[in-house]
Enzyme design. Sequence first.
Site: not given
Length: 219
Positions: A2, A104
């Site tokens: 993350c 992402e």
Amino acid sequence: MCGRFALFSPYPALSRALRLPLAPGKVIPRYNVAPGTWITGVRHPDEPAPLVMDDLWWGYRPHWARETSPEPINATVEKVATSPYFRGAFAHHRCLIPADGWYEWRPAEGGKQPYFLCRRDREPVWLAGIWSERPDGKPGCAILTEPARGVAREIHGRMPVVLDAESLAPWLDPRVTERETLRGAVHHLAAEALTHWPVSHRVNRPVNDEPSLIAPAAG
């Protein structure tokens, strides 16, 4: 992993979603939160201090570490409870990082394509984290990651640990220090609750920070 997320839900909405007594606060909307910046976190600063929503530096380096020690932004669930670097914070200094979703990147022809991942119902997500006082005396944090689940697997091999509503209180409870106790009390948000879509490559630059970054990419 993350490494970038968005948080734009106002403080009252986050406070209601948390469903725990929380000192008054505020949130500045951000659509491209990058490491090495101050981010919003929920924590007990020092037991028995009340729960607060305040700023944490996104970069974890405990106060006892050397200046040359690493400053990770993530900690893996596989090692966070046993690693000498993380285990003290895992036992005593857990926190939550609120987000409306995270970014992402998936390999694609011509380069990596960014995606925005969030709840299908667009409610905020709560990311599990740990924090520690840094050598400068200010709090720094890392977000926990795990192997990707559900639709998140289509984008990247790992994802942040997203907790369900019933797990927020036990995760923050400073009286819970044992790994096995936490495992029995804390559960992940169901993978079916998540969705994603491709977004503009403009998110690649942290200087870009506006609502259009989370809009589905054209074409």
